[in-house]
Design an enzyme around this catalytic site. Sequence first.
Site, PDB file in Angstrom:
ATOM      1  N   GLN A   1       2.734   9.932   1.400  1.00  0.00           N
ATOM      2  CA  GLN A   1       4.067   9.292   1.450  1.00  0.00           C
ATOM      3  C   GLN A   1       4.669   9.458   0.173  1.00  0.00           C
ATOM      4  O   GLN A   1       6.246   9.289   0.324  1.00  0.00           O
ATOM      5  CB  GLN A   1       4.051   7.753   1.383  1.00  0.00           C
ATOM      6  CG  GLN A   1       3.108   7.153   2.907  1.00  0.00           C
ATOM      7  CD  GLN A   1       3.039   5.654   2.665  1.00  0.00           C
ATOM      8  OE1 GLN A   1       1.951   5.211   2.197  1.00  0.00           O
ATOM      9  NE2 GLN A   1       3.994   5.067   3.285  1.00  0.00           N
TER      10      GLN A   1
ATOM     11  N   HIS B   1      -2.705   7.554   7.059  1.00  0.00           N
ATOM     12  CA  HIS B   1      -1.694   8.444   6.476  1.00  0.00           C
ATOM     13  C   HIS B   1      -2.580   9.381   5.829  1.00  0.00           C
ATOM     14  O   HIS B   1      -2.020  11.025   5.972  1.00  0.00           O
ATOM     15  CB  HIS B   1      -1.076   7.840   5.247  1.00  0.00           C
ATOM     16  CG  HIS B   1       0.225   6.989   5.712  1.00  0.00           C
ATOM     17  ND1 HIS B   1       1.200   7.399   6.040  1.00  0.00           N
ATOM     18  CD2 HIS B   1       0.283   5.631   5.192  1.00  0.00           C
ATOM     19  CE1 HIS B   1       1.991   6.310   6.351  1.00  0.00           C
ATOM     20  NE2 HIS B   1       1.485   5.185   5.790  1.00  0.00           N
TER      21      HIS B   1
ATOM     22  N   GLY C   1       0.946  -1.210  -0.145  1.00  0.00           N
ATOM     23  CA  GLY C   1      -0.091  -0.095  -0.002  1.00  0.00           C
ATOM     24  C   GLY C   1       0.928   1.316  -0.006  1.00  0.00           C
ATOM     25  O   GLY C   1       2.078   1.396   0.418  1.00  0.00           O
TER      26      GLY C   1
ATOM     27  N   CYS D   1       5.872   0.147   7.605  1.00  0.00           N
ATOM     28  CA  CYS D   1       5.711   1.100   6.702  1.00  0.00           C
ATOM     29  C   CYS D   1       6.580   1.655   5.622  1.00  0.00           C
ATOM     30  O   CYS D   1       7.920   1.601   6.229  1.00  0.00           O
ATOM     31  CB  CYS D   1       4.991   2.197   7.568  1.00  0.00           C
ATOM     32  SG  CYS D   1       4.592   3.608   6.701  1.00  0.00           S
ATOM     33  N   LEU D   2       6.543   1.805   4.635  1.00  0.00           N
ATOM     34  CA  LEU D   2       7.453   2.226   3.589  1.00  0.00           C
ATOM     35  C   LEU D   2       8.130   3.543   4.105  1.00  0.00           C
ATOM     36  O   LEU D   2       9.222   3.970   3.769  1.00  0.00           O
ATOM     37  CB  LEU D   2       6.921   2.403   2.207  1.00  0.00           C
ATOM     38  CG  LEU D   2       6.584   1.050   1.544  1.00  0.00           C
ATOM     39  CD1 LEU D   2       5.915   1.366   0.181  1.00  0.00           C
ATOM     40  CD2 LEU D   2       7.454   0.128   1.470  1.00  0.00           C
TER      41      LEU D   2
ATOM     42  N   HIS E   1      -4.519   1.211   7.438  1.00  0.00           N
ATOM     43  CA  HIS E   1      -2.917   1.830   7.564  1.00  0.00           C
ATOM     44  C   HIS E   1      -2.673   2.877   6.638  1.00  0.00           C
ATOM     45  O   HIS E   1      -2.360   3.833   6.923  1.00  0.00           O
ATOM     46  CB  HIS E   1      -2.078   0.461   7.350  1.00  0.00           C
ATOM     47  CG  HIS E   1      -0.595   1.191   7.176  1.00  0.00           C
ATOM     48  ND1 HIS E   1       0.507   0.713   8.320  1.00  0.00           N
ATOM     49  CD2 HIS E   1       0.095   1.692   6.235  1.00  0.00           C
ATOM     50  CE1 HIS E   1       1.367   1.282   7.992  1.00  0.00           C
ATOM     51  NE2 HIS E   1       1.515   1.825   7.028  1.00  0.00           N
ATOM     52  N   GLU E   2      -3.234   2.644   5.447  1.00  0.00           N
ATOM     53  CA  GLU E   2      -2.981   3.631   4.341  1.00  0.00           C
ATOM     54  C   GLU E   2      -3.972   4.894   4.571  1.00  0.00           C
ATOM     55  O   GLU E   2      -3.494   6.280   4.484  1.00  0.00           O
ATOM     56  CB  GLU E   2      -3.237   3.309   3.013  1.00  0.00           C
ATOM     57  CG  GLU E   2      -2.441   2.090   2.745  1.00  0.00           C
ATOM     58  CD  GLU E   2      -0.959   2.311   2.808  1.00  0.00           C
ATOM     59  OE1 GLU E   2      -0.398   3.352   2.595  1.00  0.00           O
ATOM     60  OE2 GLU E   2      -0.194   1.431   3.027  1.00  0.00           O
TER      61      GLU E   2
END
Length: 175
Positions: free
Chosen positions: A50, A140, A45, A93-94, A136-137
């Site tokens: 991000q 953000h 994701g 997480c990225l 999660h996304e």
Amino acid sequence: MILEIVKYPDERLKVVCEPVEEITDEIRQLCDDMLETMYAAPGVGLAAPQIGVSKRLLVMDPQAAEEVKKPRVLINPRLELLGETVVSEQEGCLSVPLGYRADVPRSEKVRLTATLQDGTQIDEILEGYEAIIVQHEYDHLDGKLFIDHISRLKRNLYDTRVKKWLKRQSDKNPR
């Protein structure tokens, strides 16, 4: 085009995103670039903040590591949490450096409403892994990271590690 992923503690990750007013060619290209970036990272994701864009837009693919991909682009998503709270084990997480992972409480089921890239409106129930990814996304888009859901002690320990890591990075690359 693969885009640069913004890393914590960058302030852009704390911004509450603005809705996408119109799905333009520019927005469609951004969605395609976000998918390419997510797969290259690799991740399951990626939300617009991000990559430094403060828009309510995310991409996801719970099968990103599989041969047959199932990419989803969600514009102006809204979530309603349903069902029991479960623990998303070792969530990462990225945008969170040093490969940090933690157990995070998430809802096992969500009702998702969103607009797809082609303008289609959806209203559906997601469960399990898909529900966890979208939560999660979605966080953000509201300026939150998964580390905002962990205990203060764990967060302080992580922040100390990040500060040391950033200092080492700046010592290696003085301006």
